[in-house]
Design an enzyme around this catalytic site. Structure first.
Site, PDB file in Angstrom:
ATOM      1  N   CYS A   1       3.747  -9.389  -0.977  1.00 42.22           N
ATOM      2  CA  CYS A   1       3.351  -9.033   0.389  1.00 42.22           C
ATOM      3  C   CYS A   1       1.847  -9.241   0.439  1.00 42.22           C
ATOM      4  O   CYS A   1       1.135  -8.829  -0.490  1.00 42.22           O
ATOM      5  CB  CYS A   1       3.709  -7.583   0.698  1.00 42.22           C
ATOM      6  N   THR A   2       1.365  -9.878   1.501  1.00 41.06           N
ATOM      7  CA  THR A   2      -0.051 -10.256   1.532  1.00 41.06           C
ATOM      8  C   THR A   2      -0.988  -9.057   1.675  1.00 41.06           C
ATOM      9  O   THR A   2      -2.196  -9.190   1.483  1.00 41.06           O
ATOM     10  CB  THR A   2      -0.318 -11.286   2.653  1.00 41.06           C
ATOM     11  N   HIS A   3      -0.434  -7.899   2.013  1.00 40.68           N
ATOM     12  CA  HIS A   3      -1.272  -6.689   2.042  1.00 40.68           C
ATOM     13  C   HIS A   3      -1.618  -6.203   0.630  1.00 40.68           C
ATOM     14  O   HIS A   3      -2.667  -5.585   0.423  1.00 40.68           O
ATOM     15  CB  HIS A   3      -0.549  -5.541   2.766  1.00 40.68           C
TER      16      HIS A   3
ATOM     17  N   CYS B   1       2.243 -14.277   5.785  1.00 42.54           N
ATOM     18  CA  CYS B   1       3.059 -13.067   5.706  1.00 42.54           C
ATOM     19  C   CYS B   1       4.385 -13.456   5.056  1.00 42.54           C
ATOM     20  O   CYS B   1       5.102 -14.329   5.578  1.00 42.54           O
ATOM     21  CB  CYS B   1       3.287 -12.545   7.124  1.00 42.54           C
ATOM     22  N   ASN B   2       4.696 -12.828   3.940  1.00 46.21           N
ATOM     23  CA  ASN B   2       5.955 -13.133   3.242  1.00 46.21           C
ATOM     24  C   ASN B   2       7.165 -12.778   4.108  1.00 46.21           C
ATOM     25  O   ASN B   2       8.159 -13.501   4.131  1.00 46.21           O
ATOM     26  CB  ASN B   2       6.040 -12.330   1.944  1.00 46.21           C
ATOM     27  N   THR B   3       7.062 -11.658   4.823  1.00 47.58           N
ATOM     28  CA  THR B   3       8.187 -11.186   5.636  1.00 47.58           C
ATOM     29  C   THR B   3       8.471 -12.162   6.777  1.00 47.58           C
ATOM     30  O   THR B   3       9.622 -12.527   7.022  1.00 47.58           O
ATOM     31  CB  THR B   3       7.859  -9.783   6.207  1.00 47.58           C
TER      32      THR B   3
ATOM     33  N   ASP C   1      -0.561 -12.837  10.472  1.00 47.10           N
ATOM     34  CA  ASP C   1       0.166 -11.846   9.665  1.00 47.10           C
ATOM     35  C   ASP C   1       0.485 -10.679  10.602  1.00 47.10           C
ATOM     36  O   ASP C   1      -0.027 -10.625  11.730  1.00 47.10           O
ATOM     37  CB  ASP C   1      -0.716 -11.374   8.493  1.00 47.10           C
ATOM     38  N   SER C   2       1.270  -9.747  10.103  1.00 41.46           N
ATOM     39  CA  SER C   2       1.558  -8.545  10.901  1.00 41.46           C
ATOM     40  C   SER C   2       0.302  -7.690  11.066  1.00 41.46           C
ATOM     41  O   SER C   2       0.272  -6.799  11.903  1.00 41.46           O
ATOM     42  CB  SER C   2       2.641  -7.715  10.216  1.00 41.46           C
TER      43      SER C   2
ATOM     44  N   TYR D   1       6.059  -5.375   9.928  1.00 42.43           N
ATOM     45  CA  TYR D   1       7.221  -6.263  10.041  1.00 42.43           C
ATOM     46  C   TYR D   1       8.282  -5.912   8.990  1.00 42.43           C
ATOM     47  O   TYR D   1       9.458  -6.129   9.190  1.00 42.43           O
ATOM     48  CB  TYR D   1       6.820  -7.716   9.777  1.00 42.43           C
ATOM     49  N   GLY D   2       7.805  -5.398   7.857  1.00 49.80           N
ATOM     50  CA  GLY D   2       8.645  -5.323   6.665  1.00 49.80           C
ATOM     51  C   GLY D   2       9.828  -4.384   6.742  1.00 49.80           C
ATOM     52  O   GLY D   2      10.759  -4.492   5.956  1.00 49.80           O
TER      53      GLY D   2
HETATM   54  N1  DGL Z   1       1.896  -8.689   5.031  1.00 46.91           N
HETATM   55  C1  DGL Z   1       3.289  -8.794   5.252  1.00 46.91           C
HETATM   56  C2  DGL Z   1       3.992  -9.572   4.124  1.00 46.91           C
HETATM   57  O1  DGL Z   1       3.387 -10.359   3.443  1.00 46.91           O
HETATM   58  C3  DGL Z   1       4.118  -7.599   5.609  1.00 46.91           C
HETATM   59  C4  DGL Z   1       3.524  -6.336   6.036  1.00 46.91           C
HETATM   60  C5  DGL Z   1       4.402  -5.587   7.014  1.00 46.91           C
HETATM   61  O2  DGL Z   1       5.370  -4.933   6.593  1.00 46.91           O
HETATM   62  O3  DGL Z   1       4.126  -5.727   8.188  1.00 46.91           O
HETATM   63  O4  DGL Z   1       5.184  -9.427   3.947  1.00 46.91           O
END
Ligand code: DGL
Length: 291
Positions: A196-198, A82-84, A18-19, A50-51
């Site tokens: 988003c996984t966060h 990570c969705n992004t 993930d990021s 990343y987002g």
């Molecule tokens: N955890 C990441 C996701 O699922 C993105 C977080 C980020 O913006 O880096 O999209």
């Protein structure tokens, strides 16, 4: 695949990245579903978030991490937690690593449509995920089933990543407020997709803001089940160890701050561990981008 090679792969680790710390929410589900497996986790915190970055950055980082995990840790499968990164890079990763089982994560719009009684569904995700072609295609296929209220949450992943409780609460309050009414009454959102996984790490705050009746959906458990299916199909699932009291190892690496990841692992997975600092160069450009 010869039986000898298949045998050897059972003992290899599964790569997860993930990021930053967000993918730990997916790793938790993977550990529950696949308790015999070894995992190697990469938090790309040195190149996050990343987002709010462009696709070229996310694609280059995803390829660099995949290459690193294959070459250095001999992973038998890769989970893009990570969705992004999934939205931007999974198609190209599949082209460049055709023999590697790959599992991505995307906002759970479809299960949400099945669950929602009010047919109004909130979706919190990064701007990049919501703007992606992959997400827009998914959304278009479900438009007749529910109304989706999309909320780009700039800065929320970063606040969670940094363990900044004040910023996390303020961002959650602002974004849920901007989305509208939550609840089970007609016209209210009764389902909230955490895209988003966060965001699962802000679930207590979000619960407090949207009320007890709203259903939260995240993608960790389905990702873990899909990972199991792909490994089982190949006969690559780990076998029970001779010493059943020993838990299979998890290795944690970061391109950013090691103590931050160490704290997050302890807090979110209840695991005390060392964290390795690694440098993962983005070059060379992925083969799929050069074609
Ligand atoms: N955890 C990441 C996701 O699922 C993105 C977080 C980020 O913006 O880096 O999209």
């Amino acid at each position: 695949m010869t039986p000898a090679l298949a045998d050897r792969r059972t003992g290899d680790p599964i790569g997860v990245f993930d990021s930053g710390v967000g993918g730990l929410s997916v790793l938790g589900a993977l550990r529950t579903e696949l308790p015999l497996e070894k995992f190697i986790y990469v938090a790309d915190s040195g190149h996050a978030p990343y987002g709010e970055r462009d696709d070229t950055h996310v694609i280059a980082r995803s390829h660099a991490i995949a290459r690193y995990l294959v070459a250095t840790h001999r992973i038998k499968a890769l989970v893009v937690a990570c969705n992004t990164a999934t939205a931007a890079a999974i198609k190209l990763l599949r082209q460049d690593f055709p023999d590697l089982p790959l599992v991505g994560i995307e906002p759970a719009l479809k299960p949400a449509a099945q669950l929602s009684q009010t047919h109004r569904i909130g979706v919190m995700a990064t701007r990049s995920t919501l703007n992606s072609e992959k997400f827009q295609t998914l959304l278009a296929s479900l438009q007749d089933q529910a109304t989706y209220i999309l909320q780009p949450c700039d800065g929320l992943a970063d606040a969670i990543e940094n363990g900044d409780a004040i910023k996390t609460i303020a961002a959650c309050a602002y974004f849920t407020g901007a989305m509208g009414q939550f609840g089970v009454n007609d016209g209210a959102m009764d389902t909230l997709v955490l895209g988003c996984t966060h965001y699962p790490f802000a679930i207590d705050t979000l619960r407090h803001l949207v009320g007890e009746h709203v259903v939260f959906l995240e993608g960790g458990a389905p990702v873990a089940r899909q990972t199991r299916r792909l490994l089982a199909d190949r006969g690559w699932l780990a076998q029970p160890p001779a010493d059943a009291t020993r838990k299979p190892p998890m290795v944690f690496c970061t391109t950013g701050n090691a103590s931050k990841l160490q704290l997050a692992v302890q807090r979110w997975l209840d695991v005390k561990t060392d964290v390795q600092s690694v440098v993962i160069e983005s070059n060379p450009a992925p083969a799929s981008l050069l074609r």
